[in-house]
Design a protein around this motif. Structure first.
Motif, PDB file in Angstrom:
ATOM      1  N   SER A 228     102.235 -47.243 -57.934  1.00  0.00           N
ATOM      2  CA  SER A 228     102.850 -46.305 -56.924  1.00  0.00           C
ATOM      3  C   SER A 228     103.944 -46.560 -56.020  1.00  0.00           C
ATOM      4  CB  SER A 228     101.493 -46.129 -55.744  1.00  0.00           C
ATOM      5  OG  SER A 228     101.328 -47.409 -55.195  1.00  0.00           O
TER       6      SER A 228
ATOM      7  N   ASP B  93     106.520 -45.227 -58.394  1.00  0.00           N
ATOM      8  CA  ASP B  93     106.205 -43.728 -58.251  1.00  0.00           C
ATOM      9  C   ASP B  93     107.204 -43.319 -57.034  1.00  0.00           C
ATOM     10  OD1 ASP B  93     104.669 -43.208 -60.227  1.00  0.00           O
ATOM     11  OD2 ASP B  93     102.896 -42.983 -59.551  1.00  0.00           O
ATOM     12  N   ASP B  94     106.775 -44.161 -56.075  1.00  0.00           N
ATOM     13  CA  ASP B  94     107.652 -43.766 -54.755  1.00  0.00           C
ATOM     14  C   ASP B  94     109.012 -43.832 -54.897  1.00  0.00           C
ATOM     15  OD1 ASP B  94     105.406 -43.251 -53.570  1.00  0.00           O
ATOM     16  OD2 ASP B  94     105.183 -45.066 -52.263  1.00  0.00           O
ATOM     17  N   ARG B  95     109.496 -44.894 -55.366  1.00  0.00           N
ATOM     18  CA  ARG B  95     110.857 -45.347 -55.925  1.00  0.00           C
ATOM     19  C   ARG B  95     111.297 -44.213 -56.746  1.00  0.00           C
ATOM     20  NH1 ARG B  95     113.451 -50.950 -56.279  1.00  0.00           N
ATOM     21  NH2 ARG B  95     114.011 -49.715 -58.303  1.00  0.00           N
ATOM     22  N   MET B  96     110.615 -44.022 -57.760  1.00  0.00           N
ATOM     23  CA  MET B  96     111.293 -42.732 -58.625  1.00  0.00           C
ATOM     24  C   MET B  96     111.455 -41.300 -58.118  1.00  0.00           C
ATOM     25  SD  MET B  96     109.524 -43.550 -62.224  1.00  0.00           S
ATOM     26  CE  MET B  96     109.289 -42.047 -62.916  1.00  0.00           C
ATOM     27  N   ASN B  97     110.419 -40.953 -56.933  1.00  0.00           N
ATOM     28  CA  ASN B  97     110.380 -39.704 -56.205  1.00  0.00           C
ATOM     29  C   ASN B  97     111.634 -40.013 -55.251  1.00  0.00           C
ATOM     30  OD1 ASN B  97     108.198 -38.664 -57.383  1.00  0.00           O
ATOM     31  ND2 ASN B  97     106.690 -39.542 -55.934  1.00  0.00           N
ATOM     32  N   ALA B  98     111.818 -41.201 -54.617  1.00  0.00           N
ATOM     33  CA  ALA B  98     112.878 -41.127 -53.743  1.00  0.00           C
ATOM     34  C   ALA B  98     114.164 -40.956 -54.446  1.00  0.00           C
ATOM     35  CB  ALA B  98     112.993 -42.768 -53.069  1.00  0.00           C
ATOM     36  N   LYS B  99     114.317 -41.571 -55.629  1.00  0.00           N
ATOM     37  CA  LYS B  99     115.441 -41.304 -56.519  1.00  0.00           C
ATOM     38  C   LYS B  99     115.870 -39.867 -57.012  1.00  0.00           C
ATOM     39  CE  LYS B  99     118.249 -44.455 -58.985  1.00  0.00           C
ATOM     40  NZ  LYS B  99     118.273 -45.960 -58.734  1.00  0.00           N
ATOM     41  N   ALA B 100     114.680 -39.285 -57.302  1.00  0.00           N
ATOM     42  CA  ALA B 100     114.867 -37.796 -57.503  1.00  0.00           C
ATOM     43  C   ALA B 100     114.960 -36.985 -56.538  1.00  0.00           C
ATOM     44  CB  ALA B 100     113.366 -37.399 -58.318  1.00  0.00           C
ATOM     45  N   ALA B 101     114.659 -37.471 -55.242  1.00  0.00           N
ATOM     46  CA  ALA B 101     114.865 -36.580 -53.884  1.00  0.00           C
ATOM     47  C   ALA B 101     116.403 -36.802 -53.939  1.00  0.00           C
ATOM     48  CB  ALA B 101     113.855 -37.067 -53.196  1.00  0.00           C
ATOM     49  N   GLU B 102     116.859 -37.963 -53.839  1.00  0.00           N
ATOM     50  CA  GLU B 102     118.193 -38.055 -53.415  1.00  0.00           C
ATOM     51  C   GLU B 102     119.179 -37.398 -54.388  1.00  0.00           C
ATOM     52  OE1 GLU B 102     120.023 -42.104 -54.129  1.00  0.00           O
ATOM     53  OE2 GLU B 102     121.702 -41.069 -53.718  1.00  0.00           O
TER      54      GLU B 102
END
Ligand code: C2E
Ligand code: MG
Ligand code: MG
Ligand code: MG
Length: 288
Positions: free
Chosen positions: A11, A14-23
């Motif tokens: 997770s 996942d969080d890091r990837m989500n943060a990257k994608a969001a950025e």
């Protein structure tokens, strides 16, 4: 292995990837408006002949300063522009803007070459040859003043298609440089098939060229390859006089880096070069 790492690790990723994608999404939305809001500009970094010390050209480097924020580094926004396809309209703007500046140089009697960076998408998903021809016609800039920079990895994506575009650019009279040389995966055999005028030694080999024997060996090998194939060679990221002297001693023709000048506003470079008469005076150049 997976047990020890536990679910927490997943997770976390996942969080890091989500943060990257969001950025990236935020960046993309802001970048989409950048062109219309006049937030893009080009900075120009001098390129110097290592023997004479004279500035013979400059590279155009894209800058983005959002109205409501800090400048965003090209290392961050260019990948986003490439993924989203925004690099196509942006790249076209870069070409127009760069040619307009080259025209000013010509009108001022400045004999300078101008390097323009081009992305893979521009080669493979747009008609770069036609774009350049149209802008060239509008501005009247001689193609010989312009050098198109492509990275090694761009060229290797589709060797056949790249070669066709490069051959057409060569026929039209443009100079062609391979950027960040030594960091990609090019086969040396392709070097002779692509009509390249110049290799640009990547900064990662230049930074420690005086202290690291392996970096020096790689830099020198690239210089030798270029010279034996009758191509020009330029070192990127030259920051000290020692680096410049060493590279020059080993036969490197040209240098670019903070030693000779940071990327600067168009007007600043024009002022620094002054009139053609002062440009030709020895000793006017910095660094050597
Ligand atoms: P590049 O084409 O290899 O450009 C050289 C980069 O090295 C530039 O970073 C420049 O500011 C930096 N640099 C130059 N001299 C020195 C030095 O002495 N020390 C250090 N530490 N750095 C130095 P910049 O401007 O951040 O651009 C990064 C990359 O973004 C460029 O690498 C290029 O690949 C890409 N880029 C820039 N402008 C454009 C453009 O208009 N179109 C496309 N497609 N890519 C661009
Ligand atoms: Mg470049
Ligand atoms: Mg480079
Ligand atoms: Mg580089």
């Amino acid at each position: 292995h997976s047990k020890e790492c536990g679910r927490g690790t997943f997770s976390y990723f996942d969080d890091r990837m989500n943060a990257k994608a969001a950025e990236r999404l935020v960046l993309h939305n802001r970048l989409r408006q950048a062109l219309g809001r006049d937030e893009l500009s080009l900075a120009y970094q001098p390129q110097v002949n290592l023997r004479s010390g004279r500035i013979f050209g400059a590279e155009a480097l894209l800058r983005w300063t959002p109205r409501d924020g800090e400048p965003v580094s090209p290392a961050r926004f260019i990948p986003v522009a490439e993924e989203s396809g925004l690099i196509l309209p942006i790249g076209e703007w870069v070409i127009q803007e760069a040619f307009r500046e080259a025209r000013r140089w010509r009108d001022a009697g400045l004999q300078l070459q101008l390097g323009i960076n081009v992305s893979g998408l521009q080669i493979y998903r747009s008609d770069l040859v036609a774009t350049l021809a149209a802008v060239q016609r509008d501005t009247g800039v001689p193609p010989g003043m312009i050098e198109i920079e492509l990275t090694e990895s761009t060229l290797m994506q589709d060797v056949h298609a790249a070669r066709e575009v490069l051959d057409a650019l060569k026929r039209a009279g443009y100079g062609l440089a391979i950027d960040d040389f030594g960091t990609g995966y090019s086969s040396l055999a392709y070097l002779k098939r692509f009509p390249l005028n110049k290799l640009k030694i990547d900064r990662s080999f230049v930074t420690d060229v005086c202290t690291n024997a392996e970096d020096r060996a790689i830099a020198c090998a690239i210089i030798q390859i270029a010279r034996s194939l009758n191509r020009r060679v330029i070192a990127e990221g030259v920051e000290t006089a020692e680096q410049a002297a060493l590279l020059r001693r080993h036969g490197c023709h040209e240098g670019q880096g903070y030693l000779f000048g940071r990327p600067m506003a168009a007007q600043e470079l024009r002022e620094r070069l002054g009139t053609p008469a002062t440009n030709a005076q020895p000793g006017h150049e910095a660094g050597l």
